[in-house]
Write a protein that holds these residues in place. Structure first.
Motif, mmCIF file in Angstrom:
data_model
loop_
_atom_site.group_PDB
_atom_site.id
_atom_site.type_symbol
_atom_site.label_atom_id
_atom_site.label_comp_id
_atom_site.label_asym_id
_atom_site.label_seq_id
_atom_site.Cartn_x
_atom_site.Cartn_y
_atom_site.Cartn_z
ATOM 1 N N ASP A 157 0.811 -1.225 0.000
ATOM 2 C CA ASP A 157 0.000 0.000 0.000
ATOM 3 C C ASP A 157 0.837 1.264 0.000
ATOM 4 O OD1 ASP A 157 -2.524 -1.256 -0.065
ATOM 5 O OD2 ASP A 157 -2.351 -1.741 2.055
ATOM 6 N N SER B 181 -10.785 -7.447 -0.576
ATOM 7 C CA SER B 181 -10.451 -6.079 -0.969
ATOM 8 C C SER B 181 -9.650 -5.434 0.158
ATOM 9 C CB SER B 181 -11.721 -5.273 -1.277
ATOM 10 O OG SER B 181 -12.568 -5.213 -0.142
ATOM 11 N N GLY C 299 -8.024 -1.570 2.113
ATOM 12 C CA GLY C 299 -8.344 -0.179 2.388
ATOM 13 C C GLY C 299 -7.438 0.420 3.439
ATOM 14 N N HIS D 86 -12.728 5.489 -4.492
ATOM 15 C CA HIS D 86 -11.945 6.179 -5.516
ATOM 16 C C HIS D 86 -12.571 6.001 -6.896
ATOM 17 C CE1 HIS D 86 -10.278 2.484 -7.208
ATOM 18 N NE2 HIS D 86 -9.970 2.066 -5.992
ATOM 19 N N SER E 188 -11.832 2.815 -12.730
ATOM 20 C CA SER E 188 -11.529 2.293 -11.403
ATOM 21 C C SER E 188 -10.078 1.842 -11.239
ATOM 22 C CB SER E 188 -12.431 1.075 -11.139
ATOM 23 O OG SER E 188 -12.166 0.035 -12.092
ATOM 24 N N ARG F 206 -7.302 2.562 -10.023
ATOM 25 C CA ARG F 206 -6.621 3.428 -9.079
ATOM 26 C C ARG F 206 -6.324 2.639 -7.812
ATOM 27 N NH1 ARG F 206 -7.206 5.711 -13.220
ATOM 28 N NH2 ARG F 206 -8.090 7.757 -13.657
ATOM 29 N N GLN F 207 -5.442 3.185 -6.975
ATOM 30 C CA GLN F 207 -5.174 2.615 -5.666
ATOM 31 C C GLN F 207 -4.907 3.751 -4.690
ATOM 32 O OE1 GLN F 207 -1.475 0.486 -5.128
ATOM 33 N NE2 GLN F 207 -2.214 -0.666 -3.367
ATOM 34 N N ASN G 222 -1.640 10.773 -1.844
ATOM 35 C CA ASN G 222 -1.585 10.068 -3.107
ATOM 36 C C ASN G 222 -0.755 10.822 -4.133
ATOM 37 O OD1 ASN G 222 -2.886 8.903 -5.814
ATOM 38 N ND2 ASN G 222 -3.335 7.510 -4.123
ATOM 39 N N TYR H 69 -6.540 12.416 -6.272
ATOM 40 C CA TYR H 69 -6.595 11.639 -5.037
ATOM 41 C C TYR H 69 -5.757 12.250 -3.926
ATOM 42 C CZ TYR H 69 -9.107 8.911 -8.273
ATOM 43 O OH TYR H 69 -10.036 8.544 -9.204
ATOM 44 N N ASN I 163 -10.172 0.227 -1.338
ATOM 45 C CA ASN I 163 -9.605 -0.208 -2.616
ATOM 46 C C ASN I 163 -10.354 -1.459 -3.061
ATOM 47 O OD1 ASN I 163 -7.685 1.816 -2.912
ATOM 48 N ND2 ASN I 163 -6.132 0.693 -1.775
ATOM 49 N N GLY J 104 -9.383 -2.256 -9.113
ATOM 50 C CA GLY J 104 -8.331 -1.269 -8.968
ATOM 51 C C GLY J 104 -6.951 -1.880 -9.180
ATOM 52 N N ARG K 235 -7.349 -6.602 -10.557
ATOM 53 C CA ARG K 235 -7.689 -5.490 -11.453
ATOM 54 C C ARG K 235 -8.706 -5.898 -12.503
ATOM 55 N NH1 ARG K 235 -3.082 -4.902 -14.435
ATOM 56 N NH2 ARG K 235 -4.128 -5.847 -16.220
#
Length: 705
Positions: free
Chosen positions: A371, A461, A463, A484, A487, A489-490, A496, A501, A522, A526, A534
């Motif tokens: 992350d 998922s 976060g 977000h 899609s 994205r992370q 960010n 973001y 997330n 993503g 993804r």
């Protein structure tokens, strides 16, 4: 702190109890104020972007967006401290992009303004009666003020000499020095298609480019002296990303097989395998030196780089490939043979650049820290393992080597927003600390923690969880889930690297400081967690499976002892607006309120935004599936209050998406509020647009939650 101690010591000498009580109350006020900074303070730090290095003079440039005022900063061999070299003063929404140095590193070209929409209109978010333009500017590093040169984009200075190739409405043009500071501008090529990917040969005598023909594209080489154009092994496929060999005799480029019209918003796990071609620049004859295997990695996934292919020393070509299910770098001989993996591990490679001598590759990755992002380097022939540059809980991206070999990058962490930095003794040191505003409340910000969730269908998922500072045991807090866009994205464990973001992270911080628990989710589809995550099955227009992760997040939060399950809200923009609206239609019993910023509400409308000739009648099953995966399919269930926010020059999500939704909500007497920005685009260009959005969102959640 010392001042506060002195004040308390002084207080002990006060004999009158009332005076003591009043003094203590006065002392407490600034502490409460400091604990809850405004969103304008939290989102007030400059955002650094577009870091580039010159081929000479040890020069490096970057853009700082300081509350909407964008300017370019430079450091070079004459002045190691970063300095501002442009003097723009307004939050006018005119972006600064496409920074490109001249061959000697003493002149910097850039683009001011955005590209046109389908109607030919350039972004003008201030509604300036004089209009706006997309133009190429020049600034010399000797202190000469920046000047506008001409309308255009993609300035590409010659590798030798002082000419600059550029694009104007898809055509390729050339600017050459004239008398004084003026330039002579002429169209270089008159041909079909839209030009792009301009690449000068090492000797500056030839220009390679891509001609996009809609269904396919060609790589061409134009020779200035003879004014001759030669196509490199033209085919029915999509050829792109040309890169010159280091001696200028050959070109490598990607060849992606024609796959028909791609509608988007759906999983693509495999395709006809793509390949790498190497062409003789003089004859145009080419041979394939690499072909991806079937299955994983057969569908090409791009990195963020000046070029997708890097022609390195020793005739090695470095390229990205998802063979393992992760985007990694590989190298192959320009003469063909087996490809060698350079960046093993569970994680992605994202931003890539190379050393001036062509021996090393510099990249950022979340391998080992899923992350975040860290910068590493590896030798191009794969003879040694990758080497980290700096350790710590930071996020780093856009790494570059200067012409003298120093390493620069853009860096952030949980409390420090994006800034340009240089690597010194294994540490990232900020280049322009004076640019940080005095009222930026870094010390007040919370540090999010990583969490993982499991949906009903078994998909995990991820976060980041923001908790209110000094949260009290046994107390239940209102909670907001942030979704977000993309899609692809992370969100990360810190500020960010994307401008959109960066702003979103600021609002999540502001909400936490105001007593909300915030979960930044997330969800599947993503990036950052591998190809299968993804390219999640039944995503988007083929079923909306990622909404299952939103439900999982709500239930996970509802099971926490510190969450008031009757006060869970949603907010997000674009794809996040879509999922916000999905929550308010699919599970009205779970969500109390929502802030939907330029969200997609009907996938069939969303697809037409990117594929204007999309025929909803061509495949009725696909059309019906897309609609059933849309909020509008169950809009009758919507009960919760919502704040809708949209700019009416949005090029990603058409304004009609909000118009249609608000019409339906009014008919159902759903409490709906709105903020509309005339002439603003999708990723709001003005800082003031973001501030009005966030102030409205904070106020809305405060009243409804």
């Amino acid at each position: 702190m010392r001042r506060a101690i002195r004040q308390v010591t002084r207080l002990r000498t006060l004999r009158h109890p009332l005076r003591a009580a009043l003094f203590m109350a006065a002392l407490a006020v600034p502490h409460r104020m400091a604990a809850q900074p405004t969103i304008r303070q939290i989102d007030g730090a400059p955002f650094a972007a577009t870091l580039v290095a010159a081929p000479a003079a040890n020069a490096v440039a970057f853009v700082l967006n300081a509350r909407g005022v964008r300017n370019i900063w430079v450091t070079d061999s004459t002045q190691p401290n970063a300095r501002q070299v442009t003097a723009f003063t307004q939050d006018d929404g005119q972006d600064l992009t496409s920074l490109a140095f001249s061959a000697d590193g003493r002149t910097l070209y850039f683009v001011r303004g955005g590209g046109p929409n389908r109607a030919g209109e350039t972004p003008n978010p201030t509604s300036d009666p004089a209009g706006a333009e997309e133009a190429i500017w020049r600034v010399r590093l000797d202190g000469t003020p920046a000047t506008r040169l001409m309308e255009g984009s993609s300035p590409t200075p010659s590798s030798r000499g002082t000419s600059v190739a550029f694009l104007r409405r898809g055509a390729i043009w050339m600017a050459s020095p004239s008398s004084g500071d003026s330039v002579r501008v002429s169209q270089l090529l008159r041909m079909r298609g839209s030009g792009g990917s301009l690449r000068w040969s090492p000797n500056g005598e030839q220009l390679a480019f891509v001609s996009n023909r809609g269904t396919h594209s060609f790589v061409g080489v134009y020779t200035l002296s003879s004014k001759a154009l030669r196509w490199m092994a033209p085919s029915t496929d999509t050829d792109n990303a040309p890169v010159w060999s280091r001696d200028g005799s050959r070109l490598a480029f990607l060849r992606v097989p024609y796959a028909g019209r791609r509608l988007g918003f759906r999983a693509t796990r495999s395709a006809q395998p793509w390949g790498i071609m190497v062409a003789n620049a003089a004859t145009g004859e080419a041979r394939e030196v690499f072909r991806a295997t079937a299955g994983r990695g057969s569908a090409y996934w791009a990195i963020v780089a000046d070029n997708q292919l890097q022609w390195m020393a020793g005739d090695r070509i470095v390229f990205p490939w998802e063979r393992t299910g992760w985007v990694h770098l590989y190298s192959v001989s320009a003469n063909g043979g087996a490809a060698k993996e350079l960046t093993p591990g569970n994680g992605e490679v994202e931003f890539v650049s190379t050393s001036p001598d062509g021996t090393r590759v510099l990249y950022n990755t979340n391998i080992g820290d899923i992350d975040r992002r860290h910068v590493m380097s590896v030798v191009a022939d794969g003879s040694a393992a990758p080497v980290p540059t700096a350790s710590g809980a930071h996020i780093a991206w856009s790494p570059v080597y200067s012409s003298q070999g120093s390493t620069y990058a853009l860096v952030s962490d949980a409390k420090q927003p994006a800034h340009a930095a240089v690597l010194q003794t294994s540490r990232w040191n900020m280049l322009a600390p004076e640019s940080m505003p005095a009222d930026f409340p870094a010390a007040s910000l919370v540090t999010p923690t990583a969490v993982s969730l499991r949906a009903a269908d078994g998909v995990t998922s991820y976060g980041q969880l923001f908790l209110p500072p000094n949260a009290q045991p046994g107390k239940k807090y209102p909670t907001v889930i942030f979704l977000h866009g993309g899609s692809r994205r992370q969100m990360l464990l810190g500020w960010n690297y994307g401008a959109y973001y960066h702003h979103a992270y600021a609002l999540n911080q502001a909400m936490a400081l105001r007593g909300y628990i915030v979960l930044s989710l997330n969800y599947r589809s993503g990036i950052g967690y591998g190809m299968e995550f993804r390219e999640a099955l039944r995503q988007g227009a083929t079923g909306g499976s990622e909404y299952g992760d939103v439900v999982a997040a709500a239930k996970w939060l509802g099971a926490r002892p510190d969450v008031d399950r009757t006060r869970i809200g949603l907010w997000g923009g674009s794809y996040g607006g879509y999922l916000t609206a999905m929550g308010l239609t699919r599970n009205p019993e779970l969500f109390k309120a929502g802030v939907d910023i330029h969200g997609v509400h009907d996938w069939n409308v969303g697809i037409q935004t990117f594929v204007p000739d999309y025929d909803v009648h061509a495949n009725r099953l696909a059309t019906r599936t897309a609609f059933l995966a849309s909020p509008m399919a169950q809009v009758k269930n919507w009960r919760a209050p919502v704040l809708l926010i949209h700019g009416d020059d949005d090029r990603n999500v058409r304004f009609v998406e909000t118009l249609t939704l608000i019409q339906q909500l009014r008919a159902q007497q759903v409490p709906v509020e709105q903020v509309v920005f005339p002439d603003e685009v999708h990723g709001f260009l003005r800082h003031e647009s973001w501030m009005r959005t966030f102030e409205a969102a904070i106020d809305f959640f405060g009243r409804k939650m």
